[in-house]
Motif scaffolding. Structure first.
Motif, PDB file in Angstrom:
ATOM      1  N   GLU A 276      73.451  18.987  40.827  1.00  0.00           N
ATOM      2  CA  GLU A 276      73.816  18.627  42.404  1.00  0.00           C
ATOM      3  C   GLU A 276      73.681  19.682  43.307  1.00  0.00           C
ATOM      4  O   GLU A 276      73.563  19.276  44.577  1.00  0.00           O
ATOM      5  N   ARG A 277      73.201  20.703  42.890  1.00  0.00           N
ATOM      6  CA  ARG A 277      72.534  21.810  43.773  1.00  0.00           C
ATOM      7  C   ARG A 277      71.583  21.344  44.388  1.00  0.00           C
ATOM      8  O   ARG A 277      71.267  21.780  45.747  1.00  0.00           O
ATOM      9  N   SER A 278      70.653  20.400  43.847  1.00  0.00           N
ATOM     10  CA  SER A 278      69.162  20.402  44.584  1.00  0.00           C
ATOM     11  C   SER A 278      69.442  18.822  45.402  1.00  0.00           C
ATOM     12  O   SER A 278      68.417  18.139  45.794  1.00  0.00           O
ATOM     13  N   LEU A 279      70.601  18.189  45.797  1.00  0.00           N
ATOM     14  CA  LEU A 279      70.639  17.369  46.704  1.00  0.00           C
ATOM     15  C   LEU A 279      69.953  17.381  47.716  1.00  0.00           C
ATOM     16  O   LEU A 279      70.212  18.617  48.406  1.00  0.00           O
ATOM     17  N   ASP A 280      69.111  16.586  48.395  1.00  0.00           N
ATOM     18  CA  ASP A 280      68.599  16.834  49.546  1.00  0.00           C
ATOM     19  C   ASP A 280      69.651  17.177  50.693  1.00  0.00           C
ATOM     20  O   ASP A 280      70.359  16.266  50.941  1.00  0.00           O
ATOM     21  N   ARG A 281      69.103  18.332  51.397  1.00  0.00           N
ATOM     22  CA  ARG A 281      70.110  18.736  52.486  1.00  0.00           C
ATOM     23  C   ARG A 281      70.479  17.712  53.557  1.00  0.00           C
ATOM     24  O   ARG A 281      71.584  17.691  54.019  1.00  0.00           O
ATOM     25  N   ASP A 282      69.381  17.112  54.187  1.00  0.00           N
ATOM     26  CA  ASP A 282      69.431  16.229  55.214  1.00  0.00           C
ATOM     27  C   ASP A 282      70.639  15.085  54.890  1.00  0.00           C
ATOM     28  O   ASP A 282      71.201  14.664  55.489  1.00  0.00           O
ATOM     29  N   ARG A 283      70.006  14.701  53.495  1.00  0.00           N
ATOM     30  CA  ARG A 283      70.885  13.263  53.127  1.00  0.00           C
ATOM     31  C   ARG A 283      72.465  13.789  52.947  1.00  0.00           C
ATOM     32  O   ARG A 283      73.212  13.006  53.309  1.00  0.00           O
ATOM     33  N   ALA A 284      72.564  14.929  52.483  1.00  0.00           N
ATOM     34  CA  ALA A 284      74.162  15.530  52.225  1.00  0.00           C
ATOM     35  C   ALA A 284      74.688  15.672  53.635  1.00  0.00           C
ATOM     36  O   ALA A 284      75.769  15.068  53.762  1.00  0.00           O
ATOM     37  N   LEU A 285      73.896  16.076  54.289  1.00  0.00           N
ATOM     38  CA  LEU A 285      74.547  16.295  55.982  1.00  0.00           C
ATOM     39  C   LEU A 285      74.836  14.819  56.345  1.00  0.00           C
ATOM     40  O   LEU A 285      75.926  14.622  57.357  1.00  0.00           O
ATOM     41  N   GLY A 286      74.167  13.835  56.287  1.00  0.00           N
ATOM     42  CA  GLY A 286      74.189  12.679  56.696  1.00  0.00           C
ATOM     43  C   GLY A 286      75.360  12.073  56.110  1.00  0.00           C
ATOM     44  O   GLY A 286      76.292  11.505  56.841  1.00  0.00           O
ATOM     45  N   TRP A 287      75.778  12.186  54.900  1.00  0.00           N
ATOM     46  CA  TRP A 287      76.966  11.838  53.931  1.00  0.00           C
ATOM     47  C   TRP A 287      78.234  12.278  54.592  1.00  0.00           C
ATOM     48  O   TRP A 287      79.048  11.767  54.749  1.00  0.00           O
ATOM     49  N   ILE A 288      78.201  13.545  55.161  1.00  0.00           N
ATOM     50  CA  ILE A 288      79.187  14.425  55.652  1.00  0.00           C
ATOM     51  C   ILE A 288      79.537  13.808  56.792  1.00  0.00           C
ATOM     52  O   ILE A 288      80.728  13.592  57.269  1.00  0.00           O
ATOM     53  N   ALA A 289      78.365  13.535  57.685  1.00  0.00           N
ATOM     54  CA  ALA A 289      78.672  13.079  59.185  1.00  0.00           C
ATOM     55  C   ALA A 289      79.378  11.766  58.869  1.00  0.00           C
ATOM     56  O   ALA A 289      80.319  11.265  59.938  1.00  0.00           O
ATOM     57  N   ALA A 290      79.026  11.137  57.995  1.00  0.00           N
ATOM     58  CA  ALA A 290      79.821   9.545  57.701  1.00  0.00           C
ATOM     59  C   ALA A 290      80.854   9.636  57.290  1.00  0.00           C
ATOM     60  O   ALA A 290      81.723   8.515  56.848  1.00  0.00           O
ATOM     61  N   GLY A 291      81.363  10.977  56.892  1.00  0.00           N
ATOM     62  CA  GLY A 291      82.596  11.080  56.329  1.00  0.00           C
ATOM     63  C   GLY A 291      82.978  10.987  54.997  1.00  0.00           C
ATOM     64  O   GLY A 291      84.096  10.766  54.291  1.00  0.00           O
ATOM     65  N   ARG A 292      81.805  11.062  54.029  1.00  0.00           N
ATOM     66  CA  ARG A 292      82.134  11.022  52.612  1.00  0.00           C
ATOM     67  C   ARG A 292      82.702  12.328  52.086  1.00  0.00           C
ATOM     68  O   ARG A 292      82.522  13.512  52.586  1.00  0.00           O
ATOM     69  N   GLN A 293      83.751  12.064  51.244  1.00  0.00           N
ATOM     70  CA  GLN A 293      84.472  13.261  50.705  1.00  0.00           C
ATOM     71  C   GLN A 293      83.598  14.352  49.901  1.00  0.00           C
ATOM     72  O   GLN A 293      82.522  13.862  49.239  1.00  0.00           O
ATOM     73  N   HIS A 294      83.857  15.314  50.105  1.00  0.00           N
ATOM     74  CA  HIS A 294      82.992  16.688  49.428  1.00  0.00           C
ATOM     75  C   HIS A 294      83.768  17.867  49.475  1.00  0.00           C
ATOM     76  O   HIS A 294      84.861  18.033  50.186  1.00  0.00           O
ATOM     77  N   ALA A 295      83.401  18.702  48.722  1.00  0.00           N
ATOM     78  CA  ALA A 295      83.897  20.196  48.579  1.00  0.00           C
ATOM     79  C   ALA A 295      82.664  21.055  48.729  1.00  0.00           C
ATOM     80  O   ALA A 295      81.766  20.789  48.292  1.00  0.00           O
ATOM     81  N   TRP A 296      82.801  22.190  49.520  1.00  0.00           N
ATOM     82  CA  TRP A 296      81.818  23.136  49.470  1.00  0.00           C
ATOM     83  C   TRP A 296      81.883  24.016  48.104  1.00  0.00           C
ATOM     84  O   TRP A 296      82.926  24.785  47.891  1.00  0.00           O
ATOM     85  N   ARG A 297      80.803  24.190  47.501  1.00  0.00           N
ATOM     86  CA  ARG A 297      80.713  24.745  46.105  1.00  0.00           C
ATOM     87  C   ARG A 297      79.880  25.911  46.301  1.00  0.00           C
ATOM     88  O   ARG A 297      78.944  26.117  47.161  1.00  0.00           O
ATOM     89  N   LEU A 298      80.172  26.984  45.481  1.00  0.00           N
ATOM     90  CA  LEU A 298      79.329  28.248  45.506  1.00  0.00           C
ATOM     91  C   LEU A 298      77.974  27.884  44.606  1.00  0.00           C
ATOM     92  O   LEU A 298      78.221  27.263  43.426  1.00  0.00           O
ATOM     93  N   ASP A 299      76.720  28.043  44.994  1.00  0.00           N
ATOM     94  CA  ASP A 299      75.743  27.736  43.895  1.00  0.00           C
ATOM     95  C   ASP A 299      75.580  28.936  43.139  1.00  0.00           C
ATOM     96  O   ASP A 299      75.398  30.261  43.799  1.00  0.00           O
ATOM     97  N   MET A 300      76.151  29.139  41.880  1.00  0.00           N
ATOM     98  CA  MET A 300      76.247  30.510  41.434  1.00  0.00           C
ATOM     99  C   MET A 300      75.256  31.235  40.996  1.00  0.00           C
ATOM    100  O   MET A 300      75.024  32.578  41.045  1.00  0.00           O
ATOM    101  N   GLU A 301      74.144  30.296  40.722  1.00  0.00           N
ATOM    102  CA  GLU A 301      72.581  31.166  40.650  1.00  0.00           C
ATOM    103  C   GLU A 301      72.293  31.953  41.766  1.00  0.00           C
ATOM    104  O   GLU A 301      71.901  33.057  41.616  1.00  0.00           O
ATOM    105  N   LYS A 302      72.198  31.293  42.993  1.00  0.00           N
ATOM    106  CA  LYS A 302      71.812  31.741  44.106  1.00  0.00           C
ATOM    107  C   LYS A 302      72.696  33.085  44.556  1.00  0.00           C
ATOM    108  O   LYS A 302      72.376  34.026  44.761  1.00  0.00           O
ATOM    109  N   ALA A 303      74.073  32.683  44.262  1.00  0.00           N
ATOM    110  CA  ALA A 303      75.280  33.749  44.607  1.00  0.00           C
ATOM    111  C   ALA A 303      74.667  35.316  43.705  1.00  0.00           C
ATOM    112  O   ALA A 303      74.774  36.240  44.289  1.00  0.00           O
TER     113      ALA A 303
END
Ligand code: GLU
Length: 302
Positions: free
Chosen positions: A139-166
């Motif tokens: 799920e880390r590699s979901l397309d960023r623009d698509r994800a932002l579109g879903w957020i704008a459309a009010g889809r439920q989400h949580a902000w998660r820490l990408d453990m590898e990048k962190a």
């Protein structure tokens, strides 16, 4: 060694007002209070009321009443997490700007379905130290623009820490100083292994900062030098050390204490009213009686 420096030590008891305090909370609160008193340090109380769905004013009032009954006093004003949402939000934005967060859209049920499918096929799904399945890393590699579109459309989400990048941003191996001990007797300098928790949630629409994020920000904001709490949070310390490192916050020293067993040998819970401090008080047990009970379980009070 009671040096002048120890006068600068700051302890805190940080309950969540989502139930009544039990004997285990009394142990944490008394240890923090007494250790602070023994070194001439400060004892703070913090209300971890970040989750609006579970926190209730009547539980907060009961916490003040039970702690006062135990004979503890704490500095005022009490910090309440619900009053610092903008502070947590700013840290979340910093982490987003560092590129270590991503929006996760899978519900707990959807994750569970994936786990069951994998296990049915004979696979093993990794679990965190509490036994919960880790969030799927694809799920880390979901397309960023698509994800932002879903957020704008009010889809439920949580902000998660990408453990590898962190972890890639942390300059050196993480550890913490443990004055108590972990469930396996870990003590002294303990190596932190936050990767065991996977991509932890740092913010949800209904609770803008997770426990992990709020606790490290508050400990730093309040200048906490000593975190004294139950062993159930021992492994979570690894995530706290990672967040402290990412956000440039100082690391307190930690002292995890053993858990008070419930009457049936299980973990004490806030929903079991018989072992609540209020119930002990109503049965005529005195504050000294509570200390004696704890000492009877083998806990050394100072
Ligand atoms: N609020 C947490 C709890 O009630 C404790 C947090 C901590 O001591 O770090 O379990």
């Amino acid at each position: 060694m009671q040096t002048a420096l120890s006068k600068n030590r700051v302890f805190r008891f940080a309950p969540s007002p989502n139930g009544l305090l039990h004997l285990g909370h009394a142990l944490s609160a008394i240890l923090n209070h007494d250790l602070a008193a023994a070194c001439g340090g400060r004892f703070l109380l913090r209300m971890e009321d970040i989750d609006p769905a579970r926190s209730r004013p009547e539980f907060e009032a009961a916490i003040y009443r039970d702690l006062a009954w135990l004979g503890l006093d704490w500095e005022k004003p009490v910090r309440r997490q619900s009053e610092h949402l903008a502070f947590y939000g700013a840290a979340l934005e910093r982490l987003k700007a560092m590129g270590v967060l991503y929006p996760g859209f899978l519900s707990r049920g959807e994750v569970r379905a994936r786990v069951l499918a994998q296990e049915a096929a004979g696979g093993v799904w990794p679990r965190d130290p509490d036994g919960a399945p880790l969030y799927p890393t694809e799920e880390r590699s979901l397309d960023r623009d698509r994800a932002l579109g879903w957020i704008a459309a009010g889809r439920q989400h949580a902000w998660r820490l990408d453990m590898e990048k962190a972890l890639a941003l942390v300059p050196e191996a993480l550890s913490w100083s443990e004055a108590g001990e972990g469930p396996e007797g870990e003590t002294g300098t303990v190596a932190a292994r936050p990767e065991r928790w996977g991509d932890v949630i740092l913010s949800r629409p209904d609770a803008p900062a997770s426990y992990h994020l709020a606790v490290v920000l508050d400990d730093a904001a309040q200048g906490i030098t000593d975190v004294v709490r139950g062993q159930d949070l021992f492994h979570a310390t690894a995530v706290h050390r990672l967040l402290q490192s990412l956000l440039g916050l100082p690391a307190p020293s930690y002292r995890h204490h053993g858990l008070v067993p419930g009457p049936d040998g299980r973990k004490l819970s806030k929903s079991n009213e018989d072992t609540g401090l209020t119930a002990y008080r109503e049965r005529g047990v005195s504050p000294a009686g509570i200390r004696a009970l704890l000492a009877g379980y083998g806990f050394v009070l100072h």
